[in-house]
Design an enzyme around this catalytic site. Structure first.
Site, mmCIF file in Angstrom:
data_model
loop_
_atom_site.group_PDB
_atom_site.id
_atom_site.type_symbol
_atom_site.label_atom_id
_atom_site.label_comp_id
_atom_site.label_asym_id
_atom_site.label_seq_id
_atom_site.Cartn_x
_atom_site.Cartn_y
_atom_site.Cartn_z
ATOM 1 N N LYS A 102 -92.313 -34.002 -10.453
ATOM 2 C CA LYS A 102 -93.521 -33.169 -10.471
ATOM 3 C C LYS A 102 -93.504 -32.229 -11.679
ATOM 4 O O LYS A 102 -94.479 -32.114 -12.406
ATOM 5 C CB LYS A 102 -93.599 -32.335 -9.183
ATOM 6 C CG LYS A 102 -94.620 -31.217 -9.247
ATOM 7 C CD LYS A 102 -94.668 -30.404 -7.981
ATOM 8 C CE LYS A 102 -93.706 -29.242 -7.941
ATOM 9 N NZ LYS A 102 -94.132 -28.068 -8.725
ATOM 10 N N ASN A 103 -92.374 -31.575 -11.883
ATOM 11 C CA ASN A 103 -92.326 -30.554 -12.937
ATOM 12 C C ASN A 103 -92.317 -31.145 -14.340
ATOM 13 O O ASN A 103 -92.571 -30.437 -15.307
ATOM 14 C CB ASN A 103 -91.114 -29.633 -12.739
ATOM 15 C CG ASN A 103 -91.323 -28.666 -11.589
ATOM 16 O OD1 ASN A 103 -92.406 -28.629 -10.994
ATOM 17 N ND2 ASN A 103 -90.304 -27.908 -11.261
ATOM 18 N N ARG A 150 -99.725 -22.495 -10.555
ATOM 19 C CA ARG A 150 -99.423 -21.718 -11.763
ATOM 20 C C ARG A 150 -99.332 -22.573 -13.019
ATOM 21 O O ARG A 150 -99.651 -22.118 -14.114
ATOM 22 C CB ARG A 150 -98.092 -20.996 -11.602
ATOM 23 C CG ARG A 150 -98.060 -19.974 -10.537
ATOM 24 C CD ARG A 150 -96.664 -19.404 -10.481
ATOM 25 N NE ARG A 150 -96.217 -19.054 -11.821
ATOM 26 C CZ ARG A 150 -96.500 -17.925 -12.439
ATOM 27 N NH1 ARG A 150 -97.185 -17.005 -11.815
ATOM 28 N NH2 ARG A 150 -96.076 -17.699 -13.664
ATOM 29 N N CYS A 166 -96.875 -14.555 -6.921
ATOM 30 C CA CYS A 166 -96.849 -15.655 -5.952
ATOM 31 C C CYS A 166 -95.774 -15.339 -4.936
ATOM 32 O O CYS A 166 -95.103 -14.308 -5.048
ATOM 33 C CB CYS A 166 -96.641 -16.987 -6.628
ATOM 34 S SG CYS A 166 -94.955 -17.258 -7.134
ATOM 35 N N ARG A 171 -93.702 -13.187 -11.448
ATOM 36 C CA ARG A 171 -93.913 -14.279 -12.400
ATOM 37 C C ARG A 171 -94.943 -13.981 -13.499
ATOM 38 O O ARG A 171 -96.008 -14.598 -13.555
ATOM 39 C CB ARG A 171 -94.297 -15.560 -11.649
ATOM 40 C CG ARG A 171 -93.210 -15.992 -10.681
ATOM 41 C CD ARG A 171 -93.535 -17.254 -9.966
ATOM 42 N NE ARG A 171 -93.200 -18.440 -10.704
ATOM 43 C CZ ARG A 171 -93.283 -19.670 -10.228
ATOM 44 N NH1 ARG A 171 -93.704 -19.861 -9.001
ATOM 45 N NH2 ARG A 171 -92.963 -20.710 -10.951
ATOM 46 N N ASP A 211 -84.491 -23.986 -7.764
ATOM 47 C CA ASP A 211 -85.283 -24.853 -6.884
ATOM 48 C C ASP A 211 -84.419 -25.562 -5.828
ATOM 49 O O ASP A 211 -84.955 -26.256 -4.969
ATOM 50 C CB ASP A 211 -86.057 -25.892 -7.713
ATOM 51 C CG ASP A 211 -87.261 -25.272 -8.410
ATOM 52 O OD1 ASP A 211 -87.583 -24.113 -8.135
ATOM 53 O OD2 ASP A 211 -87.883 -25.970 -9.243
ATOM 54 N N ARG A 243 -97.194 -30.140 -1.830
ATOM 55 C CA ARG A 243 -97.333 -29.871 -3.264
ATOM 56 C C ARG A 243 -96.241 -30.585 -4.050
ATOM 57 O O ARG A 243 -96.440 -30.889 -5.227
ATOM 58 C CB ARG A 243 -97.204 -28.370 -3.525
ATOM 59 C CG ARG A 243 -98.320 -27.554 -2.937
ATOM 60 C CD ARG A 243 -98.191 -26.127 -3.360
ATOM 61 N NE ARG A 243 -98.087 -26.060 -4.820
ATOM 62 C CZ ARG A 243 -97.811 -24.959 -5.505
ATOM 63 N NH1 ARG A 243 -97.612 -23.844 -4.882
ATOM 64 N NH2 ARG A 243 -97.757 -24.986 -6.814
#
Ligand code: UD1
Length: 422
Positions: free
Chosen positions: A22-23, A97, A121, A126, A309, A401
């Site tokens: 995803k990232n 974001r 968030c 952030r 994470d 997500r």
């Protein structure tokens, strides 16, 4: 709202394949804004955040062909030749974001961008000061009005930029902007995450000249235009590591395939210290559940350190370890919301500022719990898998997500897990 119900205690056995990252996918999809030629992306996971990115790009005028992706094929074709809107609204940036990453590419290609600031968030404040400072150093005029950043630049020019901390997002935004700037940009103290390297690889396929990604110093020689590409994103190291934790918690024998082990060095070292049996080879990572898990101390750090994470998932493992472990979170100031939920399941976690003191308990017991953010939500699923009795995780939209088909993947491994539509 959907819920996930887990009847804990079932041993996990078998193979699970990791999805695309995803990232890595989010900035790479957004980097299509730098060209007017078609871009073909492969291995894109079916996630809510990806859909948000596609909505954002479509809103800017990118023609999105997601037919294969919708059917689970993972390909997305973007045609960015008719971009006519340069605004990313508060609604989109607040939801995700990473939407803020359109700022650099829009500014570099069109000389103008109007992008909402993300605001705080669940896991911390952030800020985006480093993104803005870098773009200003490249000659952009930046104003903040009514919660939006308005950025203008006739032509960005290369600059020497030092990041006060190695921000992943700032490195990505600046690398994309620098690709179309005039002259050479040097980003010092850049983030070194594998997702940065993947973005650099995609940019270079488009004709950019990015060197040094994956190290502290990235050098980008600007070019006048970029072209289309075909690119497959790297596997999701955080998803992979989350399945490895599941195997360590309650595996008979679990093989996680498609993972790039080098991306998870620090994580594997910590698991081995905890006494977890791992065998790592070209086929993937095989993990066997242990009766005794040793407690280890963990400090989150920028890559190649232990990933923030994975902090919540590691906390679950330490919750049932033998002894006391101290988990220190150095990246985000408020990333312990899962701790209270884990305590409701019988864990013994005491929070002291940015440290969590985790005293291992014999067992966790199922309870209704609430997900607060993406990684917290997967930690509750992991806790539910190992707990006695039934766990009901609510607010699973956080999970959607970032984890593709998570309940299907765990069911295939033998877990008793189901989604109840809300
Ligand atoms: C990315 C990841 C996220 C991961 C994080 C850290 C994506 C889409 N998300 O988020 O999953 O947890 O990296 O590995 O890739 N900061 C500033 N000023 C800035 C930018 C950041 O102070 O201008 C601070 C943040 O508040 C935070 C820290 O730097 O405390 C790290 O943030 P950053 O590396 O930018 O994370 P993201 O790119 O938002």
């Amino acid at each position: 709202m959907d819920k996930i119900i887990i009847h804990g205690g079932r041993r996990l056995e078998g193979e699970v394949a990791v999805s695309g990252s995803k990232n890595a996918a989010l900035p790479i999809l957004i980097s299509s804004l730098l060209t007017s030629e078609p871009c073909v992306y492969q291995g894109i996971p079916q996630l809510v955040d990806i859909n948000t990115a596609l909505k954002l790009l479509a809103g800017l005028g990118v023609v999105v062909d997601k037919e294969s992706w919708v059917k689970g094929g993972g390909d997305i074709i973007l045609r960015p030749d008719r971009v006519r809107n340069f605004e990313a609204s508060y609604d989109l940036v607040r939801t995700m974001r990473a939407s803020f990453l359109v700022l650099g590419p829009l500014l570099a290609r069109f000389g103008y961008a109007h992008v909402s600031t993300p605001g705080g968030c669940a896991i911390g404040t952030r800020p985006v000061n480093l993104h803005l400072k870098g773009l200003a150093e490249m000659g952009a005029t930046i104003e903040q009005v009514h919660g939006y950043v308005e950025a203008k630049a006739k032509k960005l020019r290369g600059a020497q930029i030092y990041l006060d901390l190695p921000s992943v997002g700032a490195t990505e935004n600046l690398m994309m902007a620098a690709s179309l700037a005039e002259g050479t940009t040097v980003i010092e103290n850049a983030a070194k995450e594998p997702e940065i390297e993947d973005l650099a690889a995609a940019l270079n396929k488009m004709g950019a000249r990015v060197e040094g990604a994956g190290g502290d110093l990235i050098r980008v020689e600007g070019v006048s235009s970029l072209g289309g590409l075909t690119h497959r994103v790297i596997p999701d190291r955080i998803e992979a590591a989350s399945f490895v934790i599941a195997g360590a918690l309650i595996g008979g024998d679990v093989l996680v395939t498609g993972v790039r082990p080098a991306h998870l060095d620090a994580f594997f070292i910590k698991l081995k210290e905890a006494g977890i049996e791992l065998s790592i080879d070209a086929n993937g990572v095989r993990v066997k559940g242990n009766n005794t898990i040793k407690s280890v101390d963990v400090t989150t750090l920028p890559y190649p350190g232990f990933p923030t994470d994975m902090q919540a998932q590691m906390m679950v493992l330490m919750s049932v370890a033998d002894g006391v472990s101290v988990i220190t979170e150095t990246i985000f100031e408020n990333r312990f919301m899962h701790a209270q939920e884990l305590d409701r399941m019988g864990a013994d976690i005491r929070l002291e500022g940015n440290r969590a003191v985790v005293r291992g308990v014999k067992e966790l017991s199922g309870a209704p719990v609430m997900a607060t953010d993406l990684r917290a939500s997967v930690s509750l699923v992991l806790a539910g898998l190992v707990a006695n009795g039934t766990t009901e995780v609510s607010r699973v939209y956080h999970l959607d997500r970032g984890y593709e088909h998570i309940e299907k993947k765990f069911s295939k491994l033998g877990a008793a897990i189901e989604r109840v539509k809300g």
